[in-house]
Scaffold this active site. Structure first.
Site, PDB file in Angstrom:
ATOM      1  N   ASN A 427      14.663  15.361  64.483  1.00  0.00           N
ATOM      2  CA  ASN A 427      15.025  14.011  64.059  1.00  0.00           C
ATOM      3  C   ASN A 427      14.398  12.978  64.989  1.00  0.00           C
ATOM      4  O   ASN A 427      14.770  12.893  66.164  1.00  0.00           O
ATOM      5  CB  ASN A 427      16.541  13.829  64.064  1.00  0.00           C
ATOM      6  CG  ASN A 427      16.942  12.399  63.699  1.00  0.00           C
ATOM      7  OD1 ASN A 427      16.885  12.023  62.539  1.00  0.00           O
ATOM      8  ND2 ASN A 427      17.318  11.597  64.688  1.00  0.00           N
ATOM      9  N   GLU A 428      13.413  12.243  64.482  1.00  0.00           N
ATOM     10  CA  GLU A 428      12.820  11.049  65.093  1.00  0.00           C
ATOM     11  C   GLU A 428      12.002  11.305  66.354  1.00  0.00           C
ATOM     12  O   GLU A 428      11.556  10.348  66.995  1.00  0.00           O
ATOM     13  CB  GLU A 428      13.896   9.980  65.362  1.00  0.00           C
ATOM     14  CG  GLU A 428      14.572   9.495  64.100  1.00  0.00           C
ATOM     15  CD  GLU A 428      15.475   8.289  64.280  1.00  0.00           C
ATOM     16  OE1 GLU A 428      15.793   7.628  63.277  1.00  0.00           O
ATOM     17  OE2 GLU A 428      15.862   8.014  65.435  1.00  0.00           O
ATOM     18  N   ASN A 429      11.742  12.555  66.718  1.00  0.00           N
ATOM     19  CA  ASN A 429      11.026  12.805  67.960  1.00  0.00           C
ATOM     20  C   ASN A 429       9.524  12.564  67.839  1.00  0.00           C
ATOM     21  O   ASN A 429       8.898  12.057  68.777  1.00  0.00           O
ATOM     22  CB  ASN A 429      11.299  14.228  68.449  1.00  0.00           C
ATOM     23  CG  ASN A 429      12.754  14.443  68.779  1.00  0.00           C
ATOM     24  OD1 ASN A 429      13.519  13.487  68.909  1.00  0.00           O
ATOM     25  ND2 ASN A 429      13.170  15.687  68.899  1.00  0.00           N
TER      26      ASN A 429
END
Length: 822
Positions: A427-429
């Protein structure tokens, strides 16, 4: 046959060491297994409820202490060759002793552990102890060991990226900092002789009407002189294979002609079959058995190039499915409190809101068997993140080995579930690496890309090649592309909440939006139960403490600008911010759905909460539905009618997500505030084919307003209804809301009939303000003068509570808050 004994009784909890700020505690406290330290202390009345007021702050000593779980158990079953202690889940850094001897240490909440204890078990009484060490101390040790490799950026402070534990335990912009410890899943003593089943990996597929189960099975304890057989059974058929002497692995399959097909709800039924694998010896004695329910369906992810960029379409049983979704977070900070009944309630609430997909977010857990079984049964698709969220992650040891072990175990564990249709790397990395300045901090150091682009897809290819994998959310399909492009892959839309008004949703036509959201407080009943401020206000201490987002309340007020006047009372603030949340998300969803098939998914952030908090959730931390839930039900209905700006005019758009064509009359009217019809237009038959969005042209006399402050549109197509107001609420000349109210008491509900004498916009009964168990069946209804609408109020306790009285003071409308002045 293997004998399994759950060790659930006679556990005690002792604080061994910790900060001096901790209160004095008894030497032994009764403990529950599964459980957590927090819930054990709470059950013993030794701490205040961490969800109340600001109690969270005073309880930080719990996560900084050393805790010992201990139990004594009798063992008289010594006639087996093997004795193993199996820990399904330990949270997180634990040292384990049996009869004073260390049998192992664990450093990962997300995997199970098995220890051979045959040499240590005694006939009669045995003592098992599990010491839990402060997880942040361990994370700091790993960070120090890694030296310069540990200089990584993260959205939240602390050492949590260095330990494999539920990230949101360390605090999030919707969650408290309640760092848990404990035996969070069952403990079992397993006794067996000869052989037992190890990891079972069933690939269940469907192609051309043929169902196939390919089982890859590991067997433990095999002796070279033994010949063993494995039998796979499903749908009345079976296949048997012989495990050659000395071998410990076998792969065999079974085909099923024309099985019943598992579908997402709304597209078909959810037939489930018992899948049974048995291990027998040469004499036919059953040594071990593995059983799960599964279903036959096909799934793939279409990412093909087209004139708009590249697609991101989930295809189930060869049908492109528009994902009407919501993000799922852990339903409680204290995971053992999420019972099978609670999973069933929450996932049923999702289905009832017309949601067909839940995304299990990467800062939580690989969800439990009960979660997935409920989704299987109710027909909700599941997108499961691997557990990486909002941080760079070290790829060095000891972290890398733990990541690989947990991934291999959980991929295999979840393989039987037909509801699981997508694995996502993080998630969002990847977004953070490209757009949040991470490269300036990282230099050339590894940051997690090796997991998302190499290790995880390799594990899936080896273990479960039947499901699609996507490296991240958001991700555009290539490291050569910006990660959050609307034209490729999946994207997150967060500038709308953080920086701009929600009209900006219409500036995006994403291929798939896997996160977007808008905040609002929980229900008033939940606030009253958890905040005991003398005079609750949006900025009173207790209410403000239950707002974890940076400048969250400021953004709530900023989001009202242009739409509503500043609220003058706490009650107005509470309702108008909830209303604005519902309006924002409904606008975003309807816009995205109107662009089908370019856009093929909208996953709102978020369905649920883990505690009582002002957040983006549709269901608050007490399980009560916020107005957003009702807006989701409206915006996600299979037959959607919406009015959208297109090409400098307005068009009606019908969206059909069902298996049958939708052909009904279409009617649209331009009305004034008194309900007078100023213009009308009718099409006797509009055909919207299955899985299609159909634009309906509107004549100029409909879309042109003579007085925007007093006129609006209402369109109807079958049971679907859509409104368009030419002016924002603060500029619209709403009448003072007037209506007649009739109450009728039925056997199990209170029925309220509302007859409008004026236009009533977003008519809402806040039933929880009358009784904490009360729930109304509909909200946010726009009722025209002279029209009547029926609302049913039901109660979680079943019968109508004694003394319950319906009070029209619980009724709210947009009229009221739009007419109020700050």
């Amino acid at each position: 046959m293997i004998v399994k004994r759950r060790l659930t009784d006679n556990w005690t909890l002792t604080r061994v060491a910790g900060p001096s700020t901790a209160p004095d505690l008894p030497n032994q406290i009764a403990a529950s297994v599964p459980g957590t330290v927090h819930t054990d202390l709470l059950a013993a009345h030794l701490i205040p409820d961490p969800y109340l007021d600001v109690n969270e702050i005073a309880l930080d000593w719990i996560g900084r202490s050393v805790w010992r779980y201990a139990t004594d158990f009798d063992c008289s079953n010594q006639d087996h060759d093997h004795q193993e202690l199996v820990f399904e889940g330990l949270d997180t850094v634990a040292d384990i002793r049996l009869n004073g001897q260390v049998i192992g240490s664990t450093r990962n909440m997300n995997r199970s552990y098995r220890f051979n204890v045959a040499a240590l078990l005694r006939e009669g009484r045995n003592r098992l102890e599990v010491d839990f060490l402060p997880v942040e101390d361990y994370g700091a040790e790993v960070r120090a060991e890694l030296g310069s490799a540990a200089e990584i950026p993260a959205n939240y402070p602390g050492s949590w990226p260095f330990v494999r534990k539920m990230a949101c335990n360390f605090g999030w912009d919707w969650g408290p900092t309640l760092i848990t410890a404990g035996i969070w899943k069952p403990v079992t003593l397993e006794s067996w002789s000869g052989a037992r089943l190890g990891t079972v990996r069933p690939q269940v597929t469907l192609a051309g009407g043929l169902g196939r189960v390919v089982a890859d099975v590991a067997v433990h304890g095999v002796a070279t002189e033994h010949e063993l057989s494995l039998t796979i059974s499903i749908a009345g058929a079976q296949s048997t294979a012989t495990l050659p002497a000395g071998s410990d692995q076998i792969n065999f399959s079974l085909d099923i002609e024309n099985p019943k097909i598992w579908w997402p709800h709304g597209l078909g039924d959810q037939p489930l079959y018992d899948l049974d694998i048995t291990l027998t010896d040469k004499a036919g004695t059953v040594l071990d058995r593995w059983t799960r329910k599964t279903g036959f369906r096909s799934v793939r992810l279409d990412t093909s190039q087209d004139e708009h960029g590249s697609a991101f379409t989930i295809i189930v049983n060869d049908v492109p499915v528009f994902a009407r979704g919501a993000n799922w977070i852990p339903d409680d900070c204290f995971l053992p409190r999420v019972t099978p009944e609670r999973y069933a309630t929450r996932i049923s609430q999702a289905r009832d809101a017309n949601i067909n997909l839940l995304r299990v977010w990467g800062g939580g857990i690989y969800e439990t068997r009960e979660f997935y079984e409920t989704c299987d049964r109710l027909g909700l698709l599941v997108w499961q993140d691997f557990l990486f969220a909002c941080s760079a992650y070290p790829e060095n040891e000891p972290v890398r080995s733990e990541v690989e072990a947990e991934a291999r175990e959980n991929v295999a564990r979840l393989m039987p579930h037909p509801s699981l249709i997508l694995w996502n790397g993080n998630n969002e990395n990847i977004w953070g690496y490209f757009d949040w300045g991470w490269q300036d901090v990282l230099g050339n150091r590894p940051w997690g890309a090796g997991y998302y682009l190499d290790l995880l897809p390799k594990i899936l290819a080896e273990t479960d090649p039947t499901r699609p994998y996507w490296p991240g959310s958001p991700y555009s399909g290539s490291m050569d592309l910006a990660p959050n492009l609307p034209s490729h892959g999946c994207m997150h839309i967060w500038d709308v909440w953080n920086d701009v008004g929600y009209e900006t949703y219409r500036d995006y036509i994403p291929r798939f939006c896997s996160e977007f959201g808008w905040q609002a407080p929980p229900t008033l009943a939940t606030i009253k139960e958890t905040v005991r401020d003398n005079a609750p206000a949006s900025d009173s201490p207790g209410v403000l403490h239950h707002q974890k987002a940076t400048l969250g309340n400021d953004k709530l007020l900023r989001g009202l600008e242009g739409w509503f006047p500043p609220p003058s009372t706490f009650e107005d603030w509470h309702f108008v911010t909830q209303l604005n949340q519902a309006r924002a998300i409904k606008l975003g969803i309807e816009h995205m759905r109107s662009h089908r098939p370019v856009t093929m998914g909208a996953i709102v952030w978020q369905l649920n909460d883990c505690w009582p908090v002002t957040s983006w959730a549709a269901i608050d931390g007490a399980g009560r539905k916020k107005p957003l839930w009702y807006a989701l039900r409206q915006a996600y209905q299979p037959h959607l009618l919406t009015i959208q700006p297109r090409d400098d005019t307005l068009k009606a758009i019908a969206v059909n997500e069902t298996t049958l064509f939708w052909r009904v009359p279409f009617m649209i009217e331009r009305l004034d505030v008194e309900g007078k019809v100023l213009a009308s237009h009718k099409v006797w038959r509009v055909l919207c084919d299955r899985f299609e969005a159909t634009e309906i042209e509107l004549p100029a006399e409909i879309v042109t307003s003579g007085d925007p402050s007093r006129e609006y549109l209402r369109a109807r197509m079958g049971k679907a209804e859509a409104f368009w107001f030419f002016a924002k609420d603060k500029d619209f000349d709403y009448p003072n809301p007037e209506f007649d109210c009739r109450e009728e008491r039925l056997s199990d509900r209170v029925r309220v009939t509302i007859t409008a004498r004026t236009l009533l916009r977003d008519f809402t009964i806040l039933a929880d303000t009358l009784h904490p168990d009360a729930e109304v069946d509909d909200m946010l209804a726009t009722i025209l003068p002279g029209e009547a609408r029926v609302f049913d109020i039901t109660f979680g306790v079943g019968d109508i509570p004694g003394g319950f009285r319906f009070d029209p003071a619980c009724i709210r409308t947009a009229n009221t808050v739009a007419r109020s002045a700050g």
